[in-house]
Design a protein around this motif. Structure first.
Motif, mmCIF file in Angstrom:
data_model
loop_
_atom_site.group_PDB
_atom_site.id
_atom_site.type_symbol
_atom_site.label_atom_id
_atom_site.label_comp_id
_atom_site.label_asym_id
_atom_site.label_seq_id
_atom_site.Cartn_x
_atom_site.Cartn_y
_atom_site.Cartn_z
ATOM 1 N N PRO B 210 0.805 -1.225 0.000
ATOM 2 C CA PRO B 210 0.000 0.000 0.000
ATOM 3 C C PRO B 210 0.838 1.274 0.000
ATOM 4 N N LEU B 211 2.000 1.215 0.650
ATOM 5 C CA LEU B 211 2.844 2.409 0.712
ATOM 6 C C LEU B 211 3.371 2.760 -0.679
ATOM 7 N N ALA B 214 0.517 4.136 -2.918
ATOM 8 C CA ALA B 214 0.223 5.535 -2.602
ATOM 9 C C ALA B 214 1.338 6.444 -3.115
ATOM 10 N N PHE B 215 2.566 5.983 -3.000
ATOM 11 C CA PHE B 215 3.710 6.788 -3.461
ATOM 12 C C PHE B 215 3.618 7.047 -4.967
ATOM 13 N N ARG B 217 0.879 6.954 -6.810
ATOM 14 C CA ARG B 217 -0.307 7.787 -7.065
ATOM 15 C C ARG B 217 -0.009 9.257 -6.730
ATOM 16 N N SER B 218 0.767 9.471 -5.687
ATOM 17 C CA SER B 218 1.079 10.831 -5.250
ATOM 18 C C SER B 218 2.038 11.533 -6.179
ATOM 19 N N ASN B 219 2.977 10.776 -6.737
ATOM 20 C CA ASN B 219 4.113 11.432 -7.388
ATOM 21 C C ASN B 219 4.144 11.348 -8.910
#
Lengths: 320, 279
Positions: B210-211, B214-215, B217-219
């Motif tokens: 999951p980390l 998310a990374f 998706r964020s960047n």
């Protein structure tokens, strides 16, 4: 300034990476005696791309790199020794690692992943049974080690948050004597923090030493109340699965509200517990504090100016 | 200049087998991509192709044995890209982690690249249980652990690796990245439990890392990041015993990619189609 030759270590800014109380006992410090890390022989001659972050808890030297991209929020976690400050951080990292989410926003990176793992791995079932993270050594650090997280807000903005993992002794000294020589780290934090978390250890407040613990906690609350200006403060009852008397709780609460009428309260535990007649899961209790912390408004703080010093005036920078 | 795609993956993610299988497809000239001219260097893959044709797994590639190769390939419209397989061993990444520095040769590859394909072995990726997912009754009486040693979790390692790459490439994280494009390949897909093997690769990533999900998706801009699945061999092979189906049908009949929607294709060269469109 003398620095350690070990690339991951930010001593003397923060405590020794190898856990030594004084740097002179550390083999890396001894190896680099008389030299700074820049010339310590561990780097090649300018052909490598050096990462400006070590991966471990940040010292003030690394802050310039982070804060150059925007203002970071700094959350100061204050409380007595063994009050569960590091466990809060470990729990948050585990929760973020399982969800990828920080207060509903996606995780966007961290320059202290090794530092987070160092505390978070204690709570995992991995080889060992879980246990509490080790105490944060008071060591000889002048500033707290800071753990960093960034998340992407719904408006697309990147938000950097720093959590200060500082030894309990600093705050105990600072609460008694604001100018104490060995409370430099607490003062550093108190002047720069965006918000404060004060941990109240239910285990101690229910035990034999609850009298001195109550007194020390109230001293800390008053000190923060005086120093905080208008910054937000939360009182976090840690180890909340252990019951404390209403008299004790009210005494602390009243002292807190007297100096900070807007103080908010949380109860946390790594295990589930009952609050009134409501069952609260350990994970939810920890998450609530994290959400409050990252929502705190940012507040500018001064970062140590980058400096290079050399005999040749052409290469001097920042020393004018 | 042709776009350069860096293929990255730590040891034991199936990179060598994928290289061998891809080379087989490219040589067959029946897939989406084909090789331009002859392959500059077959070094490192000759033994792999021989082993697969004999129904055996190739021997593990030692960090020092690996030889960098660059394959120039084109799509049906004649659009060309260079697939760069750098010399890359787990030991090198460990050295970067220890030294907190990226060597010159690596730095140049990163600077010259237009897209990154990062392979991770999906079966190895799993968020370990902790006190929240599997509570322990008497933690309150547990003693503090001494300063014991620990290994970074797989997801923390991958995030840190991507942060190094972005830093060296000069990409800040204030704004979402459009170039270099990133493709995360979840390899050894056949090792997944049946229930997960039928999911979309991005869903598996969300469940297992999951980390990292998310990374990404964020960047990265949504169009600039892809998550695919890959089974280079389709079934486990052994170095010692021989698989008769491989011997009789040929290794090119085995292996598949899983696209973003969860559809499988035996044409492994399709993995690079998103880069061709963008190029």
């Amino acid at each position: 300034m003398r620095e350690c030759s070990y690339s991951k270590c930010n001593v003397p800014d923060v405590s020794c990476y190898m856990g030594e109380n004084v740097p002179s006992k550390c083999k890396y410090w001894q190896e680099g005696a008389g030299a700074s890390s820049d010339s310590g022989g561990t780097r090649s001659a300018g052909t490598e791309a050096l990462f400006p972050w070590s991966g471990t808890a940040m010292g003030t030297g690394e802050l310039a790199f982070l804060t150059s991209r925007g203002e970071a929020r700094l959350i100061a976690i204050a409380g007595a020794h063994n009050a569960g400050k590091t466990t809060l951080l470990a729990a948050w990292y585990q929760l973020i690692g399982r969800s990828g989410s920080i207060s509903g926003n996606p995780f966007a990176g961290s320059f202290t992943l090794e530092g987070w793992e160092a505390v978070g791995h204690n709570l995992r079932w991995q080889g060992n049974r879980p246990s509490f993270p080790p105490h944060t050594s008071s060591g000889a650090g002048r500033a707290p080690g800071m753990l960093h997280l960034s998340h992407r807000q719904s408006d697309g903005e990147l938000c950097d948050v720093l959590f200060a993992d500082s030894p309990g002794e600093w705050f105990q000294r600072w609460a008694v004597d604001k100018d104490a020589q060995d409370a430099e780290g607490a003062r550093w934090l108190a002047t720069r923090a965006s918000s404060f978390l004060i941990t109240a250890d239910c285990e101690v407040l229910a035990g034999d030493k609850r009298g001195p613990a109550r007194s020390a906690l109230i001293n800390l609350i008053r000190r923060i109340g005086t120093e905080r200006g208008n910054r937000p403060v939360a009182l976090v009852w840690t180890k909340a699965d252990i019951q404390i008397s209403d008299t004790m709780r009210n005494a602390i609460r009243e002292a807190a509200r007297l100096v900070m009428p807007d103080i908010v309260e949380f109860c946390t535990s790594v295990e589930g517990f009952e609050q009134g007649s409501v069952k609260v899961s350990g994970a939810d209790s920890m998450r609530a504090v994290l959400n409050w912390s990252v929502a705190a408004p940012s507040r500018g703080f001064e970062v140590r100016a980058p400096q290079l010093s050399d005999g040749d005036p052409f290469f001097n920078y920042g020393n004018a | 200049m042709d776009a350069r795609i860096l293929l990255l993956g730590e040891s034991n993610v199936g990179k060598t087998h994928f290289g061998g299988q891809l080379l087989g497809r490219l040589n067959q000239e029946q897939g989406y991509l084909r090789m331009v001219g002859s392959v500059g260097s077959l070094a490192g893959y000759e033994e792999v192709l021989n082993a697969l044709n004999d129904g055996r797994a190739a021997q593990h590639t030692g960090a020092s044995q690996y030889i960098e190769s660059t394959w120039n390939v084109v799509d049906p419209d004649g659009m060309a890209i260079n697939l760069v397989w750098p010399d890359y061993g787990g030991e090198q990444v460990k050295a970067i982690r220890e030294r907190r520095a990226m060597p010159q040769a690596w730095r140049e590859r990163v600077l010259d690249s237009d897209a990154w394909v990062v392979m991770v072995r999906v079966h190895n990726m799993q968020v370990s249980d902790d006190i929240f997912s599997r509570p322990i009754g008497d933690l309150s009486s547990a003693e503090n652990r001494a300063h014991d040693t620990f290994e970074l979790s797989e997801q923390a390692r991958l995030v840190e690796f991507l942060q190094w790459m972005l830093f060296v490439k000069g990409k800040g994280q204030l704004k979402a990245v459009t170039t270099p494009q990133l493709m995360l390949v979840l390899s050894c897909w056949d090792e997944l439990p049946e229930q997960e093997a039928s999911m979309r690769p991005s869903t598996v990533l969300e469940r297992r890392m999951p980390l990292v999900a998310a990374f990404l998706r964020s960047n990265w801009e949504a169009d600039s990041v892809k998550v695919l699945g890959l089974s280079a061999l389709e079934r486990p092979l052994s170095e010692d015993s021989r698989d008769n189906d491989y011997i009789d049908q040929g290794p090119e009949q085995f292996g598949y990619i899983v696209d973003e929607l969860g559809n499988r294709s035996k044409d492994l060269t399709l993995m690079f189609k998103p880069f061709m469109r963008a190029g």
